[in-house]
Design an enzyme around this catalytic site. Structure first.
Site, PDB file in Angstrom:
ATOM      1  N   SER A   1       0.896  -1.295  -0.066  1.00  0.00           N
ATOM      2  CA  SER A   1      -0.037  -0.064  -0.041  1.00  0.00           C
ATOM      3  C   SER A   1       0.760   1.303  -0.104  1.00  0.00           C
ATOM      4  CB  SER A   1      -0.948   0.041   1.056  1.00  0.00           C
ATOM      5  OG  SER A   1      -0.059  -0.130   2.457  1.00  0.00           O
TER       6      SER A   1
ATOM      7  N   ASP B   1      -3.823   7.668   8.219  1.00  0.00           N
ATOM      8  CA  ASP B   1      -4.892   6.841   8.654  1.00  0.00           C
ATOM      9  C   ASP B   1      -4.501   5.907   9.964  1.00  0.00           C
ATOM     10  OD1 ASP B   1      -3.283   4.886   7.259  1.00  0.00           O
ATOM     11  OD2 ASP B   1      -5.002   4.498   5.991  1.00  0.00           O
TER      12      ASP B   1
ATOM     13  N   HIS C   1      -0.925   4.537   7.311  1.00  0.00           N
ATOM     14  CA  HIS C   1      -0.112   5.106   5.905  1.00  0.00           C
ATOM     15  C   HIS C   1      -0.012   6.464   6.050  1.00  0.00           C
ATOM     16  CE1 HIS C   1      -2.921   1.804   4.611  1.00  0.00           C
ATOM     17  NE2 HIS C   1      -1.656   1.378   4.117  1.00  0.00           N
TER      18      HIS C   1
END
Ligand code: NAG
Ligand code: NAG
Ligand code: NAG
Length: 396
Positions: free
Chosen positions: A43, A349, A352
């Site tokens: 990610s 978040d 990340h």
């Protein structure tokens, strides 16, 4: 590029003095500039593959307020805006790297992937799904998209990108970004077992998978590879919340969990040892270690130097608690709202980082402070190389 201009040009001047002889005399074997980017990872690097995986298991990255800062809407990136990969693309004068699955699903034309393809999938691991199944961990569907799988996608796509006669040239002039990958290999078990001992036993296996992937890419024709290490996840608000302790000794001065940072540093150390061996094995390649760990750690240590004030360990988009991270009310859930100004936060978040933090990390890579060997400055956008030449003339 949008980096704060004065500081940026000042650094460029200093850099030039330090780096120019290196660039001149140890000129990398790669082409003058990169024709395309091929990237692999999770990610931290996914620019939209997640969107094409059904059912999406981490759908939150596809919901508002993800993407709000740069793209104004969710775009498959697990951040409020651009990732390190995006900033690298910009600085190399290349378009944002298209997700492979967008091409595979017909959403993007072949002509649009000639300058780069991204195989990274949010949630991906280096090790294969079966490894985690055999260990008895509950596996997320995203472990289906391990580094091995991503590499196979690349090989599947290769005939569309080049011929036997042109592959050497096409791949030799491309920039390969292998990672960051590995964070999830430890992250899934850590979040389940709550134990340090389990993942530590298989760090060498994770490193070995990354090393094999690099060797395979080089055998296919890759010449220039950037291999990022893992971030200092002991400063990650989700982990800080999950592993919170009243023992102050467990925290460093930045407020990060020492044992978790040491753990991930151990991975990075082993990775660098392997990269050193690869450099000996493949002297005609340029294998660049990207030190995400220290590029980010400098921010956590002195957040005020980077414009982050007191928000280095607090989540911008989160659901309450000491780090504003709440497992049951995460970013993307209804009722969870983002902070007013994400550019003042490092963490977007809980897992990340914000675009603002990724921008600083990229800057650290591009100015040579956090890459080994230093990234080839001659392979920058024409605007930048013009500036570079100006400095070169003044220097002479
Ligand atoms: C992931 O792998 C499992 C086991 O091979 C399979 O049952 C499942 O359908 C796969 N899911 C996706 C989305 O590929
Ligand atoms: C491969 O070669 C053929 C004929 O030599 C050419 O028409 C085609 O465009 C080439 N494809 C790629 C991807 O370079
Ligand atoms: C976390 O979220 C849940 C569900 O919204 C809420 O009930 C709880 O109070 C929150 N915890 C904290 C520490 O804010």
């Amino acid at each position: 590029m949008a980096f704060s201009s004065q500081l940026w040009s000042l650094q460029r001047i200093c850099l030039f003095v330090v780096v120019f002889p290196l660039v001149l005399f140890l000129a990398p074997v790669s082409a003058d500039c990169y024709s395309s980017i091929f990237s692999f990872g999770d990610s931290l690097t996914d620019t939209g593959n997640l969107y094409f995986i059904s059912p999406p298991q981490s759908p939150n990255c596809l919901l508002p307020p993800y993407g709000q800062t740069h793209f104004q809407h969710p775009n498959g990136r697990c951040s409020d805006g651009r990732l390190v990969l995006d900033f690298l693309s910009e600085s190399l004068g290349l378009p944002y790297v298209k997700p492979y699955l967008a091409f595979k699903n017909g959403a993007v034309e072949l002509g649009n992937i000639q300058q780069g393809v991204n195989f990274a999938v949010a949630g991906a691991t280096a090790l294969s799904r079966s490894f985690f199944e055999d260990k008895g961990f509950t596996v997320e569907v995203t472990t289906n998209f391990s580094l091995r799988v991503q590499l196979d996608w690349f090989k599947e796509l290769l005939p569309s990108l080049c011929n036997s006669s042109s592959c050497e040239k096409v791949l030799g002039s491309s920039l390969f970004i292998v990672g960051e990958i590995g964070g999830n290999d430890y992250g899934y078990p850590l979040s389940q077992a709550n134990e340090f001992e389990v993942p530590v036993t298989y760090i060498p296996q994770v490193i070995s998978v990354i090393t094999s992937a690099i060797m395979e890419l080089i055998d296919l024709g890759a010449v220039t590879l950037i291999v990022p290490g893992i971030l200092p996840l002991g400063c990650n608000p989700a982990y800080l919340t999950g592993f919170a302790t009243t023992d102050e000794e467990e925290y460093d001065r930045a407020g990060c969990l020492k044992w978790l940072n040491m753990f991930h540093e151990h991975h990075n150390d082993l990775l660098q040892i392997e990269l050193n061996q690869l450099r000996v094995l493949y002297p005609l390649t340029n294998i660049i270690y990207a030190d995400f760990f220290n590029a980010a750690l400098q921010i956590y240590k002195s957040p005020e130097n980077f414009g982050f004030g007191g928000n280095a360990l607090k989540v911008c988009c989160g659901g309450g608690g000491p780090y504003n991270y709440n497992d049951t009310a995460v970013c993307g859930n209804s009722g969870v709202i983002a902070c007013d100004d994400p550019s003042q936060y490092v963490s977007w978040d809980g897992y990340h980082l914000t675009e603002a933090a990724y921008r600083w990390i990229t800057k650290g890579l591009l100015d040579g402070s956090y890459t080994t060997p230093k990234f080839n400055l001659l392979c920058r956008t024409s605007e930048t190389s013009e500036d570079f030449n100006n400095y070169a003339m003044k220097w002479q």
